[in-house]
Design an enzyme around this catalytic site. Structure first.
Site, PDB file in Angstrom:
ATOM      1  N   SER A 291       0.808  -1.294  -0.080  1.00 50.76           N
ATOM      2  CA  SER A 291       0.109   0.084  -0.054  1.00 50.76           C
ATOM      3  C   SER A 291       0.981   1.229   0.091  1.00 50.76           C
ATOM      4  CB  SER A 291      -0.894  -0.017   1.300  1.00 50.76           C
ATOM      5  OG  SER A 291      -1.892   0.901   0.964  1.00 50.76           O
TER       6      SER A 291
ATOM      7  N   HIS B 261      -6.644  -5.646  -1.753  1.00 48.82           N
ATOM      8  CA  HIS B 261      -5.677  -5.054  -1.620  1.00 48.82           C
ATOM      9  C   HIS B 261      -4.810  -5.726  -0.319  1.00 48.82           C
ATOM     10  CE1 HIS B 261      -3.511  -1.066  -1.718  1.00 48.82           C
ATOM     11  NE2 HIS B 261      -3.670  -0.956  -0.387  1.00 48.82           N
TER      12      HIS B 261
ATOM     13  N   ASP C 267      -8.438  -5.242  -6.318  1.00 50.48           N
ATOM     14  CA  ASP C 267      -8.057  -4.209  -5.165  1.00 50.48           C
ATOM     15  C   ASP C 267      -8.825  -2.965  -5.595  1.00 50.48           C
ATOM     16  OD1 ASP C 267      -6.734  -2.077  -4.030  1.00 50.48           O
ATOM     17  OD2 ASP C 267      -4.782  -2.656  -4.879  1.00 50.48           O
TER      18      ASP C 267
END
Length: 432
Positions: A247, A375, A341
Site C-alpha cells: 500500500s 488490496h 484491489d
C-alpha cells in the site's frame, strides 16, 4: 453396570477431531481429520479465535463423512458454510469477525500465539453453533515467531521499529518491512520472515512513539538511515538489503529502490508508481504528489469508501514529474497485484512501471497478478480483510477481495516472496 445393562468401552462413541500439527507457525498448513462417525454423516466444523482486543472471529463449513465415517479436509469438499470445495485451510482463512470492519492483526508476536478452537458438530444448519456443545474439539496454536528468533527494539537516531533476528550467528540477509497508511508498528510479517532465516526490521514511520502523528511528507533520508542501520548490524549480511512493502509502504519501497543504493531487492504489494498525497523529499530532491479528486470517492454497499478512482492518472503529461524513475533502480523489483484491489489501480500502476523499465532497456522488474485478490495480501491463511477503519476518514476503507481467490493469492505469493528474497539476497556459498 446399570440394572441388567452392561456398557463396554467398545460401545462408547469414539468421535475424534485431530489437527496436525497442533502448534505451528501461522504460515504452516494444518491437517484436519475426523474419525469415529457414522458413514455419510452430515457434520459441521467450526473455528474460532479471540484476538488481543477481545474481538471474536468465527468460521464454519458443512461436510459429509465418507463410507467408513471419516473426514479428511485434504480430500473432502465442503458443501456449504463459509466456503465450498476442497480447501484444507478454509476454516482459517474464512474466519470473520463478529464486529464489522475488523482486521485480524497479531500484536504480541513473541510471547503468545493465536489460539484457534476447532469444534465438530453432528448436525448442519443455520443455528449459532457457539452456544452448542461440540461432540469433539481441538485447540490449535498459530505462532508468529519460531524458537530462537530474537526481537530487538530499535530506537537509534531517528529510526523506530523492531528488529527480528533468526537463531544462529549469521550473517543473515536483511529486509526492511513497511506497512501502509494505518501507521504505527506492525510486526507479524517481519517475525514470520525471521522464522525463515531473514533479519527483518519492522519499520515504523509515523503514528508511533515520537514519530509524527500524521504523515505529511515522505522523508527518504529517514528510510536511508534505517537501511544503513540494518546493514551496520553484525548479524546482517552486506552489501545490500531487501524491502517488502504494501500500500503506502509500497510507494515508499519503490522510491527506496529508485534512489537508495543499499536496496537490491524490492517487493511492492499493491502500491502506486507515483508519489501520492504527500511530497517525497530526498536531499535536494522534492517530488510533488499527483492530484487527488475528492469528487471521485465512492461508497460500497457496506458503507466503506472506495479510493479506486481518487488518484490522478500517472500517465497524464501534467503528472509526469510525480512518477518514480524506476529505471534508476539497480536491484530487482517484484510487483504483487490483486486484481480485485478496490483501493488503487495496482495492476495498471505495475504495468506502467514495467513498461517504463522496458523503454529504458531494463529487465529487472516482474509482476505477479492474482485474479480475485484484494488490496491487503498478507501471509498464508490470514482471513480476508474486505474493509477496515482508517484514522483519517469517518468511514472504513474498502480493500476488496473475494475470500477463496484471495486465500489462494496469499498462499502462492508467500512462497514467491521467500523465493525472491532467497534468490536476490542470499550470497552464494564459496565452494569448499
Amino acid at each position: 453396570m446399570a440394572g441388567n445393562t452392561t456398557l463396554s468401552l467398545c460401545d462408547l462413541p469414539m468421535f475424534q477431531l485431530t489437527a496436525t500439527p497442533a502448534s505451528a507457525l501461522a504460515d504452516e498448513p494444518v491437517h484436519i481429520r475426523v474419525t469415529g462417525l457414522p458413514p455419510l454423516q452430515l457434520v459441521t466444523l467450526t473455528a474460532s479465535l479471540k484476538d488481543e482486543k477481545g474481538n471474536v472471529f468465527r468460521s464454519k463449513a458443512f461436510y459429509r463423512t465418507n463410507e467408513v465415517g471419516e473426514l479428511d479436509l485434504m480430500k473432502a469438499p465442503a458443501f456449504g458454510g463459509d466456503y465450498v470445495g476442497v480447501h484444507p485451510m478454509g476454516l482459517f482463512w474464512s474466519l470473520k469477525c463478529q464486529k464489522a470492519f475488523r482486521r485480524l492483526l497479531k500484536q504480541d508476536v513473541m510471547n503468545s500465539p493465536f489460539w484457534v478452537t476447532l469444534n465438530l458438530y453432528d448436525t448442519v444448519g443455520l443455528q449459532d453453533f457457539s452456544t452448542e456443545e461440540p461432540i469433539a474439539s481441538q485447540v490449535v496454536q498459530r505462532w508468529f515467531s519460531a524458537p530462537g528468533v530474537q526481537r530487538v527494539q530499535v530506537r537509534e537516531g531517528r529510526v523506530r521499529g523492531a528488529l527480528f533476528l533468526p537463531p544462529g550467528e549469521g550473517p543473515f540477509p536483511g529486509v526492511i518491512d513497511l506497512f501502509g497508511g494505518r501507521g504505527g508498528l506492525v510486526e507479524f510479517r517481519a517475525s514470520l520472515l525471521a522464522a525463515h532465516g531473514f533479519a527483518v526490521l519492522a519499520l515504523a514511520y509515523f503514528a508511533y512513539e515520537d514519530l509524527p502523528k500524521l504523515l505529511q511528507e515522505i522523508d527518504l533520508e529517514y528510510f536511508e538511515e534505517a537501511a544503513n542501520l540494518l546493514l551496520a548490524h553484525p548479524k546482517v549480511q552486506t552489501p545490500g538489503i531487501g524491502v517488502i512493502s504494501v500500500s503506502k509502504g509500497a510507494e515508499i519501497g519503490l522510491a527506496m529502490a529508485c534512489f537508495l543504493k543499499q536496496v537490491v531487492a524490492t517487493i511492492c504489494i499493491n502500491g502506486t508508481t507515483a508519489i501520492c498525497e504527500f511530497p517525497l523529499l530526498y536531499k535536494d530532491l522534492v517530488i510533488a504528489p499527483i492530484p487527488m479528486f475528492m469528487e471521485r470517492l465512492q461508497f460500497d454497499i457496506s458503507g466503506a469508501v472506495r479510493l479506486l478512482h481518487y488518484r490522478g492518472d500517472p500517465r497524464d503529461k501534467v503528472n509526469q514529474r510525480s512518477v518514480l524513475p524506476v529505471e534508476k533502480a539497480q536491484g530487482s523489483i517484484l510487483f504483487i497485484v490483486g486484481e480485485n484491489d478496490e483501493c488503487m489501480k495496482s495492476r495498471e500502476y505495475a504495468e506502467q512501471a514495467l513498461h517504463r523499465l522496458q523503454n529504458h532497456g531494463r529487465n529487472n522488474g516482474r509482476m505477479l497478478v492474482y485474479p480475485g485478490a484484494g488490496h491487503l495480501i498478507e501471509p498464508p491463511y490470514s482471513p480476508l480483510c474486505y474493509a477496515s477503519p482508517n484514522m483519517k476518514l469517518s468511514s472504513p476503507l474498502l480493500w476488496g477481495g473475494e475470500p477463496t481467490a484471495h486465500a489462494a493469492a496469499q498462499e502462492h505469493s508467500w512462497g514467491e516472496i521467500l523465493k525472491f528474497f532467497r534468490q536476490h539476497l542470499i550470497q552464494a556459498r564459496s565452494k569448499l
